[in-house]
Design an enzyme around this catalytic site. Structure first.
Site, short mmCIF file in Angstrom:
data_model
loop_
_atom_site.label_atom_id
_atom_site.label_comp_id
_atom_site.label_asym_id
_atom_site.label_seq_id
_atom_site.Cartn_x
_atom_site.Cartn_y
_atom_site.Cartn_z
N THR A 39 -4.02 -0.77 -7.17
CA THR A 39 -4.81 0.40 -7.51
C THR A 39 -4.00 1.69 -7.61
O THR A 39 -2.91 1.81 -7.04
CB THR A 39 -5.90 0.61 -6.43
N ASP A 44 -7.97 8.25 0.35
CA ASP A 44 -8.45 7.12 1.18
C ASP A 44 -8.22 7.37 2.67
O ASP A 44 -8.71 6.62 3.51
CB ASP A 44 -7.79 5.81 0.76
N ARG A 70 0.85 -1.20 0.00
CA ARG A 70 0.00 0.00 0.00
C ARG A 70 0.89 1.25 0.00
O ARG A 70 1.95 1.28 0.64
CB ARG A 70 -0.84 -0.04 1.27
N SER A 73 -7.76 0.94 3.36
CA SER A 73 -8.23 0.43 2.07
C SER A 73 -9.45 -0.46 2.26
O SER A 73 -9.73 -0.93 3.36
CB SER A 73 -7.09 -0.37 1.43
N SER A 74 -10.16 -0.70 1.15
CA SER A 74 -11.25 -1.70 1.15
C SER A 74 -10.85 -2.93 0.34
O SER A 74 -11.67 -3.84 0.16
CB SER A 74 -12.52 -1.10 0.55
N THR A 106 -9.67 0.29 -9.49
CA THR A 106 -8.71 -0.56 -8.84
C THR A 106 -8.74 -1.76 -9.76
O THR A 106 -9.57 -1.86 -10.65
CB THR A 106 -9.21 -0.85 -7.42
N1 GLY Z 1 -8.42 2.93 -3.26
C1 GLY Z 1 -9.47 2.04 -2.95
C2 GLY Z 1 -9.17 1.21 -1.75
O1 GLY Z 1 -8.02 0.99 -1.44
O2 GLY Z 1 -10.07 0.76 -1.11
#
Ligand code: GLY
Length: 564
Positions: free
Chosen positions: A393, A417, A101, A446-447, A375
């Site tokens: 993403t 985010d 990330r 993040s999701s 993403t």
């Molecule tokens: N950028 C979308 C996520 O990480 O959830």
């Protein structure tokens, strides 16, 4: 700029036709293969992955090759200027997960997107140079290869170099994505990215020469080919021209992290998913465990009770997400407590089977129903039985829209985010607080939900999707579609979806996801329902009872399953 390359066009149509043939031969099943499978957002990236597997590479090698190939062929989401998460299950059952990330630059601070009166400055966290976190993809791929790679690094990166330098033909969707971003590319860049500009059409050949050379530097120097030397110079110069804040120090200090994946059970199926700083794994496990005791199979797919109980679970889980989830290196995330059965039972204690529970009003923030698809997720299984799920993403489509001049790649807008102001919704309408406030070098929540499932201790499913806040609920539905509603992988991936997330208090549905009688009943129960465009682009692999693999590629995009 646009030169016609008949050979590449021929290869492209060969791949597409062969996939379409397999699709129709298999009717309601996806692509079936004996040994190995790659499912990704672009036919050429899936082809690159399968070639790596055929050369004797393992699933991790193929995943790395697909990541770099998507950076070229699917630049709205595939990336070297972004980040992501990888979940791994080796053939012997060993599990691991990699967090690559993006991180907040050292010069970032919690109020950096607010004006002097404390109001959010529109678009600052989503467009332009200040929206970018420090990219994590290249360090992540090098880290994954150092630990698990089988083929030589150069061999894995080379196909992406060739795609970028030789060019390839655009699909209709990729061409229209580029066309709809022309103004952004022109206005948000300090030096016009000529190679992206044009009235692109399906079948045009596009080349990414600077990106090809940036990929060559990564091929030849691994991590140092990106975080040092010309690419680092180009990133820092780009930041200085555009008032961004990513520095040499940020690049040098960025590290991807191995993290222990989350493991929990749904009816005996082991769910293996991404821990924080993604909320995906925690939320998915909460959602599955909440509905475990309800007769979902008996109620049926997208019937009134099924949708009602899933939405009520989502309402509570997304409220938890807003309060408790963030980067575990900065805050304590109570994962055990959030996924505890007693806690989840208590959480549903005010659940009413016939009445919607109104979501509490927390913020007057304006919610934007647009959910970026940008993403991307890919799933890989190799002939040895290793499995990899990667979601990666730039955040929004083409990220910050800023191209690093001289290196030809797009930077993420992942800073959005973070919770840029308590209670203020991000581009996915997600609300957050202190746990996800901006701090230097912290990862934004993040999701993303790359997930692997075991049945009877054997590999069963590899699954994930893009879609911002809808990632979690899309993965949730696909898993229930297979386990409860007995769909094939192809059917499960392509079934219409719905989404809800506590705030706003709404169920958004794809057109015809719910029949009109059920819609009426849900409205009578107090739910507000709104139709929207497509939700998610799931790419998944299911291990069938005869041990063959079924690849399910989402028909919502150019997604392609290729196996052998
Ligand atoms: N950028 C979308 C996520 O990480 O959830």
């Amino acid at each position: 700029m646009k030169t016609f390359n008949p050979f590449l066009l021929f290869i492209f149509f060969l791949v597409l036709t062969s996939c379409q043939q397999q699709e129709s031969e298999n009717n309601q099943k996806g692509v079936i293969s004996d040994s190995a499978m790659v499912v990704s957002a672009h036919p050429l990236a899936s082809q690159v992955g399968i070639e790596i597997l055929k050369k004797g590479g393992n699933a991790i090698d193929a995943a790395i090759a697909v990541q770099f190939a998507l950076a070229v062929t699917h630049p709205s989401a595939g990336n070297i200027g972004g980040g992501g998460f990888m979940v791994i299950r080796l053939a012997d059952g060993q599990l691991n997960s990699l967090d690559f990330r993006e991180a907040a630059p050292k010069a970032s601070h919690r109020d950096m997107y607010l004006d002097e009166t404390g109001e959010v400055i529109e678009n600052l966290s989503t467009l332009g140079h200040l929206a970018s976190g420090v990219p994590g993809t290249v360090d992540g791929m090098v880290n994954a290869h150092n630990k698990y790679g089988q083929l030589a690094w150069e061999e894995i990166v080379q196909p992406a170099v060739e795609l970028a330098l030789n060019g390839f033909t655009l699909t209709k969707k990729e061409a229209s994505g580029l066309v709809s971003n022309q103004e952004n590319f022109q206005t948000l860049n300090t030096q016009a990215p000529e190679f992206l500009l044009g009235n692109w059409k399906e079948g045009d050949t596009i080349k990414y020469i600077d990106l090809g050379h940036a990929l060559e530097r990564i091929r030849d120097h691994k991590r140092a080919g990106f975080y040092e030397g010309k690419t680092a110079d180009d990133i820092v110069a780009e930041m200085q021209r555009g008032n961004g804040i990513i520095s040499y120090e940020d690049l040098q200090e960025y590290q991807s992290e191995w993290r222990k994946p989350l493991e929990d059970y749904y009816k005996g199926y082991k769910i293996i998913s991404m821990p924080p700083p993604s909320s995906g794994g925690v939320a998915l496990i909460q959602l599955l465990k909440i509905v475990e005791g309800f007769p979902i199979h008996k109620w049926g797919w997208n019937q009134k009770e099924t949708i009602h109980v899933m939405v009520e679970a989502e309402r509570r889980v997304y409220a938890d997400r807003a309060s408790y989830l963030g980067d575990p290196d900065f805050i304590k995330v109570p994962v055990k407590e959030l996924t505890d059965e007693g806690y989840l039972t208590e959480r549903m204690s005010n659940f009413n089977l016939t009445q919607a529970t109104p979501s509490d009003s927390v913020s007057a923030g304006i919610f934007n129903l647009y959910e970026s698809m940008e993403t991307t997720h890919f799933s890989v299984v190799d002939k040895f039985g290793n499995a990899v799920a990667v979601t990666t993403t730039l955040n929004g489509g083409y990220g910050s829209k800023v191209v690093v001049s001289g290196s030809g790649f797009i930077l993420n807008n992942e800073m959005d985010d973070f919770s840029i102001k308590p209670g203020y919704p991000n581009m996915f309408g997600l609300i957050g607080g202190e746990a996800n406030a901006i701090q230097p070098q912290k990862r934004m929540l993040s999701s993303m939900t790359p997930t692997i499932i075991e049945k009877d201790r054997k590999l069963y499913m590899v699954v994930g999707t893009p879609g911002g806040a809808t990632i979690i609920t899309s993965v949730y539905q696909v898993i229930l579609n297979v386990i409860e509603h007995k769909m094939t992988m192809h059917e499960a991936v392509n079934a219409k979806r719905f989404h809800s997330q506590w705030k706003p208090d709404i169920i958004s549905i794809e057109n015809s996801a719910i029949d009109s009688v059920t819609l009426e009943k849900l409205t009578e129960m107090g739910h507000t329902i709104s139709t929207r465009g497509s939700i998610g682009r799931v790419d998944a692999i299911l291990v069938l009872e005869n041990n063959k693999l079924e690849g399910g590629a989402d028909l919502r995009g150019d997604d392609t399953a290729i196996g052998y």
